[in-house]
Design a protein around this motif. Structure first.
Motif, PDB file in Angstrom:
ATOM      1  N   TYR A  50       1.805  42.724 -14.556  1.00  0.00           N
ATOM      2  CA  TYR A  50       1.050  43.911 -14.969  1.00  0.00           C
ATOM      3  C   TYR A  50       0.782  43.998 -16.465  1.00  0.00           C
ATOM      4  O   TYR A  50      -0.188  44.600 -16.885  1.00  0.00           O
ATOM      5  N   CYS A  51       1.682  43.473 -17.286  1.00  0.00           N
ATOM      6  CA  CYS A  51       1.642  43.820 -18.707  1.00  0.00           C
ATOM      7  C   CYS A  51       1.068  42.728 -19.592  1.00  0.00           C
ATOM      8  O   CYS A  51       0.529  42.985 -20.663  1.00  0.00           O
ATOM      9  N   HIS A 122       1.489  53.580 -14.483  1.00  0.00           N
ATOM     10  CA  HIS A 122       2.010  52.596 -13.520  1.00  0.00           C
ATOM     11  C   HIS A 122       2.879  53.272 -12.490  1.00  0.00           C
ATOM     12  O   HIS A 122       3.915  52.768 -12.090  1.00  0.00           O
ATOM     13  N   VAL A 125       3.871  51.311  -9.398  1.00  0.00           N
ATOM     14  CA  VAL A 125       4.924  50.281  -9.438  1.00  0.00           C
ATOM     15  C   VAL A 125       6.247  50.970  -9.119  1.00  0.00           C
ATOM     16  O   VAL A 125       6.492  52.083  -9.570  1.00  0.00           O
ATOM     17  N   ARG A 130       9.956  49.246 -12.674  1.00  0.00           N
ATOM     18  CA  ARG A 130       9.645  49.797 -14.004  1.00  0.00           C
ATOM     19  C   ARG A 130      10.874  49.707 -14.890  1.00  0.00           C
ATOM     20  O   ARG A 130      10.792  49.363 -16.076  1.00  0.00           O
TER      21      ARG A 130
ATOM     22  N   PHE B 397      -6.397  48.230 -12.401  1.00  0.00           N
ATOM     23  CA  PHE B 397      -6.105  49.128 -13.507  1.00  0.00           C
ATOM     24  C   PHE B 397      -7.259  49.279 -14.488  1.00  0.00           C
ATOM     25  O   PHE B 397      -7.242  50.169 -15.322  1.00  0.00           O
TER      26      PHE B 397
END
Lengths: 265, 479, 262
Positions: A50-51, A122, A125, A130, B397
């Motif tokens: 995700y990051c 998020h 998630v 997380r 996203f």
């Protein structure tokens, strides 16, 4: 009587033994480290899912997405950089200036995102993931191992009169006296006399917030505004006013800021 | 019964009525304009330099003065109060006696033009309040025009070139700004332009009821409305999506130009149009006329808080590398349904094919020489299920769960017909190579996130199904 | 019985306490008959100290503008290069790197003053676990932002607002390293503090001379840092009871960061 005494001795002996072994187990560094390392591994996987695309493989904010531009209602273009985790400096904390954020601070940002920026929420998630990704993020900067954590956390108790017309009037005086207008301008439009030369800690141009443009990135509740005055926004030009203003005056300033935001009359 | 109470009541009401009648009578005998004329006459007598002049001054009549303008269908009684308007000696006098500024009356004599043709206001009125139409809520449609916008009246009869030569610059400056700030991107003029805003034909002569005056500060006139609307569109029209970033001066200049857009024309004898207005038709000028208000320089893509959507970068070299002229033509002509991008074809916003081609040529200046590396989408069999999973991790996203983009999201709307009908080769190349200079990251193996070509093919196959109904999906979808 | 219980509880409490005790980064020991390092810092280059122009944007209240213009002046002598006629350089930080053991660092607090729109002193030393005392002697708004210079980035240490004249803020020094100070309201202001755990740091005087005493014998790397020159590092061996001479000469200049902010 003898029997009883023997039994007591036995019980106490077992008690001491249990206590000792529990203490030894809980302070056994190896076990703790192993448990922590597991979380970091999970966190790394979450991060790469995700990051990484914004924050980069090295956590330095130089991901593939790069810089994001937003234009607000006045036509001013914001340049937004993904956070560089390797430096270990964060804006939205509940700890005083110069301190690391708490795990809750990081979890809040990861979960809710930051409105009016490029950081999405998020919530989809899992909470476990997380929390794991936060453990991984903490490995990017040695600060979390090297520094002593800050003891104080800013305590926030909003008085009832925040937002009342008297408080707003007092807040206006504080705004003038504290020279907030030097950067934020007299009407809070971010056009004060010092505003065009400002640069953040890493040499990028930064603009003081235009309160008339909409919500604050941290959130526009009175508590959020209050915290910012206390903690300052490390890495930017916004200093901490914890040592310059009494708590009461800080709340008056919150009232006036809410008025500039258009959230109080 | 004639008792005392009723008698006294009758007496008192009689007195009150009598006083009232006397008061009204006095007002009739001595109206506002008469007071001005008496003052003026006394001034003339006092300042007379010799006997002859004094005698003439004494003979000045106290009467209503009007200018009857048959051809213009106006009757102007302004000179009833504005007595010194043609008297050069009155240059330094206070209003309403001061003489007209400049030498406009030389070429625009009062008996032929009157006053309200240029200054507006209610010519037939005999009091200041009603003549000027300001300072109270009488809702006159055509109050006197503020001096800073007076030049807008000149364009009724004169062409822009002549005005520029004579030094009457505000209209021309305003017109240039109008054409360089992209106003017609949303507002139609002469049937050409976008439709997000109201058409501007004849707006300068619309009645007050046409404009929502609720939030206008100061005088509720159309002059204030237009100017304040430029200052902050959302203050005047709360749901407005107008992007106006103008200085005070620019706002005044464009207001002057807007006020020249009137529905009616003066009679032929009055018009003196010697030159046609200059219309720039090159690609860059067309871009400025129609596109620049939202796309600005076109080099960076921005999330816009007014439009609540990301505005793509259309002069971005990486975009132009992947998108060929046909794609650009399609987008421009058909617009992007579901967003603020209008359809510009001649049957919609009104741009001819030639004009659109010129804009495309202007955009293509920044297209790099080299073509992108071929993806070969036709060689792949895309799997929709795999594509969906990838989409959920990698694309949601920015582009949203439904692919619509929109408020708060950085990505564009993937569902609109132009994107859905685009060549899948173009879409695959975009995903693989990204778009440098925008938040669209490269997802492919080269300098990208590392997705395999098959993964990208799956993704594109899934994206193409976003506009279809769920029942029509099949597992193996070969484009 | 009681003794066993008490013993157990005490041990149970001590074990976690011991495990939390981290290995100290700097060990304080008694230094007898230590060695010293002494030397002079010069430069082989001809350098000229620039004059920095000061531009104060006008404010809505002309009185405030006047006060700020009067306090800060129109120009400031930068004070980057303070070099004697014999090319000796003042204000060079002399830092002994990687010292693990030695005498205790003093506990003196460091006062930094915002005076006439300059930070005073320009170069100074502070010790971890002592305090910073930041003052504002000017009748205007200053904010003092301290940041430690990591390899290529700056990390915020404190960002303090000082809106009043004669205001003083005391904060604990918790971070070691080279720290720079800036004021966001006045972009030309700067100062440098070396925050050290050990006492073997000093600053050269007007004659470029420096002296370090009471070091445990051994091999050390000494770092010479100056805002206007490229830094130099030199190896030196310290022998017991002897003073080693270590001179250095700066041969390359560099542009101080604050000039980029103007």
């Amino acid at each position: 009587m003898e029997e009883f005494r023997k039994k007591c001795k036995g019980v106490i002996f077992i008690f001491c033994f249990t206590l000792l072994s529990l203490v030894l187990m809980s302070t056994f560094q190896g076990a703790e480290k192993a448990y922590g390392a597991d979380k970091v591994e999970t966190g790394k996987k979450v991060y790469q899912k995700y990051c990484i695309i914004c924050h980069g493989n090295k956590g330095d904010g130089k991901g593939l997405v790069g810089i994001i531009h937003r234009v607000e209602k006045s036509g001013l273009v914001w340049t937004l950089f993904p956070r560089d985790f390797t430096v270990g400096v964060f804006k939205f904390r509940s700890t005083p200036t110069g301190c690391l954020p708490t795990d809750e601070d990081l979890l809040r940002i990861v979960s809710n995102g930051i409105p009016r920026s490029g950081m999405p929420s998020h919530e989809d998630v899992s909470l476990e993931d997380r929390k794991a990704v936060i453990e991984y993020i903490k490995t990017f900067s040695p600060r979390w191992q090297e520094e002593d954590p800050c003891e104080e956390i800013v305590s926030v108790k909003k008085p009832k009169w925040v937002g009342s017309p008297e408080s707003i009037a007092k807040g206006k005086k504080v705004y003038k006296k504290m020279k907030c207008w030097e950067c934020h301008g007299y009407e809070g439009k971010g056009d004060g006399p010092k505003s065009d030369k400002l640069k953040d800690d890493w040499g990028d141009k930064i603009i003081p917030f235009d309160f008339t443009s909409g919500a604050l990135k941290r959130g526009s509740s009175p508590e959020n505004v209050y915290i910012t005055f206390n903690t300052g926004l490390d890495g930017t030009g916004m200093p901490s006013y914890e040592d310059s203003l009494k708590e009461e005056d800080r709340w008056h300033l919150v009232s006036y800021t809410l008025k500039l935001l258009g959230l109080a009359e | 019964m004639l008792n005392r109470f009723y008698l006294s009541l009758l007496l008192i009401s009689g007195i009150v009525l009598g006083a009232f009648l006397l008061f009204v009578g006095y007002r009739e005998i001595s109206p506002e304009w008469k007071q001005y004329q008496v003052e003026y006459k006394n001034n003339l007598i006092k300042n007379a330099k010799d006997d002859a002049t004094r005698e003439r001054a004494k003979e000045v009549a106290i009467e209503i003065r009007q200018i009857y303008l048959g051809k213009l269908k106006r009757v102007d009684r302004c000179t009833t109060c504005h007595l010194g308007i043609e008297n050069p000696l009155m240059v330094d006098a206070d209003q309403p006696f001061s003489s007209h500024s400049g030498d406009y009356l030389k070429n625009h004599p009062l008996d032929k033009f009157g006053c309200t043709t240029c200054h507006h206001g209610q010519g037939r009125a005999l009091t200041k309040k009603e003549a000027h139409g300001l300072g109270h809520k009488t809702h006159w449609d055509d109050p006197i025009i503020p001096t800073k916008y007076i030049q807008s009246s000149c364009a009724q009869c004169h062409d822009y070139k002549t005005l520029e030569q004579k030094g009457v610059n505000n209209i021309v400056k305003g017109r240039n700004l109008f054409q360089e700030k992209g106003c017609r991107g949303c507002h139609k003029l002469n049937k050409v332009g976008g439709d997000l805003g109201k058409p501007l034909d004849g707006i300068g002569s619309q009645p007050i009821a046409y404009f929502p005056m609720k939030h206008v500060t100061g005088e509720k006139t159309i002059y204030s409305w237009i100017k304040q609307h430029f200052d902050d569109p959302r203050k005047i029209v709360p749901e407005s999506q107008m992007r106006a970033f103008l200085t005070e001066e620019e706002a005044d200049l464009i207001t002057t130009y807007i006020l020249t857009l009137r529905a009616e024309e003066p009679p032929r004898e009055y018009r003196r149009f010697m030159h046609m207005p200059e219309v720039k038709t090159d690609g860059e000028s067309l871009y400025k006329k129609y596109c620049i208000a939202c796309h600005a320089t076109g080099k960076i893509s921005v999330y816009d808080e007014i439009l609540k959507r990301t505005i793509p970068a259309i002069k971005n070299p990486a975009f132009l590398k992947a998108a060929d002229d046909n794609f650009l033509r399609n987008v421009i002509k058909e617009g992007r349904t579901g967003t603020q991008m209008t359809a510009w074809k001649i049957s919609a916003a009104g741009l001819s094919d030639a004009e659109i081609n010129k804009i495309i040529n202007y955009l293509s200046i920044d297209r790099p020489e080299e073509k992108p590396e071929r993806f070969g989408f036709a060689d792949f069999t895309g799997n929709v299920e795999r594509g969906k999973k990838l989409y959920e991790i990698r694309c949601t996203f920015c582009h949203g769960k439904d692919g619509k983009g929109g408020e708060g999201l950085l990505g564009i709307n993937l569902i609109n017909p132009v994107v859905q009908s685009a060549d899948p080769e173009f879409l695959a190349i975009t995903v693989r190579d990204g778009r440098a200079g925008t938040p669209m990251a490269a997802f492919g193996k080269k300098n990208g996130l590392g997705l395999e070509d098959q993964d990208i093919a799956d993704l594109i196959t899934y994206v193409k199904t976003l506009s279809q109904k769920k029942e029509n999906l099949s597992n193996d979808y070969k484009d | 019985m009681k003794k066993i219980m008490v013993f157990t509880v005490v041990v149970a409490l001590l074990i976690p306490a011991l495990s939390f005790a981290r290995k100290a980064k700097y060990e304080v020991v008694e230094v007898n008959n230590g060695g010293g390092i002494q030397g002079t810092v010069k430069t082989s280059l001809k350098v000229k100290d620039p004059v920095v122009p000061i531009n104060i944007q006008p404010k809505e209240d002309p009185k405030e503008t006047e006060i700020e213009r009067k306090t800060c002046g129109k120009t400031q002598q930068a004070g980057i290069y303070i070099v004697s006629p014999s090319n000796e350089v003042k204000n060079v930080l002399v830092i002994v790197e990687g010292v693990k053991k030695g005498k205790a660092a003093p506990k003196t607090d460091l006062t930094i003053n915002n005076n006439k729109c300059r930070f005073e002193p320009l170069v100074s030393i502070s010790y971890v676990k002592s305090n910073y005392i930041v003052k504002n002697s000017d009748p205007l708004f200053h904010n003092t932002s301290l940041g430690v210079l990591l390899k290529d980035k700056r990390r915020a240490v404190y960002n303090l607002a000082l809106p009043y004249q004669n205001q003083e803020i005391k904060k604990r020094n918790r971070v070691a390293g080279l720290i720079d100070l800036k004021c966001d309201a006045h972009s030309w202001m700067r100062a440098y503090v070396y925050s050290s755990r050990h006492p073997y740091v000093t600053i050269t005087d007007a004659n470029g001379n420096y002296e370090l005493k009471d070091l445990l014998p051994g091999k050390y790397t000494v770092r010479f840092w100056h805002e206007g020159f490229q830094e130099e590092t030199k190896e030196v061996e310290v022998k017991a009871g002897k003073v080693s001479k270590l001179d250095v000469s700066f041969s390359k200049t560099r542009k101080p960061d604050f000039l980029g902010r103007l």
